[in-house]
Design an enzyme around this catalytic site. Sequence first.
Site, PDB file in Angstrom:
ATOM      1  N   SER A 176       0.783  -1.118   0.076  1.00 18.67           N
ATOM      2  CA  SER A 176       0.096   0.057  -0.132  1.00 18.67           C
ATOM      3  C   SER A 176       0.612   1.304  -0.254  1.00 18.67           C
ATOM      4  O   SER A 176       0.257   2.409  -0.437  1.00 18.67           O
ATOM      5  CB  SER A 176      -1.009  -0.064   1.237  1.00 18.67           C
ATOM      6  OG  SER A 176      -0.208  -0.303   2.277  1.00 18.67           O
ATOM      7  N   HIS A 204      -5.670  -3.105  -2.440  1.00 21.04           N
ATOM      8  CA  HIS A 204      -5.217  -2.101  -3.563  1.00 21.04           C
ATOM      9  C   HIS A 204      -5.127  -2.736  -4.879  1.00 21.04           C
ATOM     10  O   HIS A 204      -4.527  -2.243  -5.797  1.00 21.04           O
ATOM     11  CB  HIS A 204      -3.594  -1.327  -3.272  1.00 21.04           C
ATOM     12  CG  HIS A 204      -3.929  -0.511  -1.956  1.00 21.04           C
ATOM     13  ND1 HIS A 204      -4.549   0.888  -1.922  1.00 21.04           N
ATOM     14  CD2 HIS A 204      -3.489  -0.659  -0.857  1.00 21.04           C
ATOM     15  CE1 HIS A 204      -4.372   1.206  -0.894  1.00 21.04           C
ATOM     16  NE2 HIS A 204      -3.877   0.389   0.033  1.00 21.04           N
ATOM     17  N   LYS A 235     -12.068   0.741  -1.364  1.00 22.06           N
ATOM     18  CA  LYS A 235     -11.169   1.420  -2.145  1.00 22.06           C
ATOM     19  C   LYS A 235     -11.809   1.564  -3.535  1.00 22.06           C
ATOM     20  O   LYS A 235     -12.681   2.253  -3.817  1.00 22.06           O
ATOM     21  CB  LYS A 235      -9.741   0.888  -1.990  1.00 22.06           C
ATOM     22  CG  LYS A 235      -9.256   1.260  -0.751  1.00 22.06           C
ATOM     23  CD  LYS A 235      -8.005   0.538  -0.163  1.00 22.06           C
ATOM     24  CE  LYS A 235      -7.585   1.121   1.154  1.00 22.06           C
ATOM     25  NZ  LYS A 235      -6.805   0.216   2.066  1.00 22.06           N
TER      26      LYS A 235
END
Length: 398
Positions: A176, A204, A235
């Site tokens: 990340s 991610h 996300k």
Amino acid sequence: MDEVKGSLQELRRVGLHRKLRLVEGPQGPRVTLDGTEVLLLCSNNYLGLADHPRVRQAAAEAAERYGAGAGASRLISGNMELHRRLEVRLAEFEGTEAALLFGSGYLANTGIIAALAREGGVVFSDELNHASIVDGCRLARAETQVYRHADLDHLEWGLREAGNRPMVIVTDGVFSMDGDVAPLIGIHELAQRYGARLVVDEAHATGALGPGGRGSVAAAGLSGAIDVVVGTLGKSLGSYGAYAATSAELRDYLINTARPFIFSTAPPPPSMGAALAALSLLESRPGAVEQLRRNGAVLREALDGEGLDVGRSRTQIVPVIVGSSRLALALCERVLDCGAFAQAIRPPTVPDGTARLRLTVMANHRADELQRAAHQIGRMARELGILQPARAQLRSAA
Ligand SMILES: *Cc1c(COP(=O)(O)O)cnc(C)c1O
């Protein structure tokens, strides 16, 4: 002086004090920050789904139909039709037998690792894994062994040493703070050879890597072959909550042993409705994933062209490694004055001496605005003496 005052003062002294900034409006490529419009270069709303009209609409409809809250833990009375529908869709998306929702990625990691890594066992964790994995290891009764970043030899050495104790390996798919990708094929081989369970955190990677944005596991051709894939809805999927994609048996085990699942209220219906809509959009528009990838490359090349150190980045996460916390903060402020917001990231989020700006692109950024921001960062870095002017010139001449 009391302890709280003392710690705050010390944090300020060493440049590690953190403060909140107020963002107005939705998480778009540009936002109003503390009253000024800026280019947003640190949101994880990678595909722009958090403020997509269809996602907002789905959240509103779920609120109308099911209410604002789930009312209880899933095992008490909070298990709703929306939870089940989303779990079926997520399992399909990940290519696994089953999926189980959690309140957030943080809760998923702490709960899953503590449930799998029992007393007498060993959990192997990459040194750059996310804090929620670190905390999961702390909560687990098993011994934790931290292996050097992405170092298969070090990991194998540990697995061999552990003998026939129960073993779990846990790694971020995309790291990340660095934007590099775990060597999943090698890690999976080791897990097979030594009989270890493997947990991969796709926070991610979902929406960014692999066919149709299915993540780093899919990109490595390992869909369905990982014991537990952890994904967040917060996300790329633009909502809130998280999931474990796994086998039916492990799902059943987690329902019965993962404490954040058992002892916390089920995720709220509007977030579930939003995530369902976001998944549909992701599946129907693979072009957005491609655009995100392109924007990552544009920013990386532009920063590299300025002579800045972007580390090992290969994704939409691009660090500019500066070193000292004070310099990272100063660079963040200068860049902000130029109209771009990239957050300074300092220890303990990253190792000592590697403070940085962490930049993230979104699919809906324009190439020219990313290039302009990179140029401004380069100029400010030179002004602050982070970058020798000569090095930058050499690089751009090369
Ligand atoms: C953000 C993040 C999490 C936490 O997910 P949330 O849903 O935001 O709690 C977990 N792991 C990694 C690698 C992350 O980047």
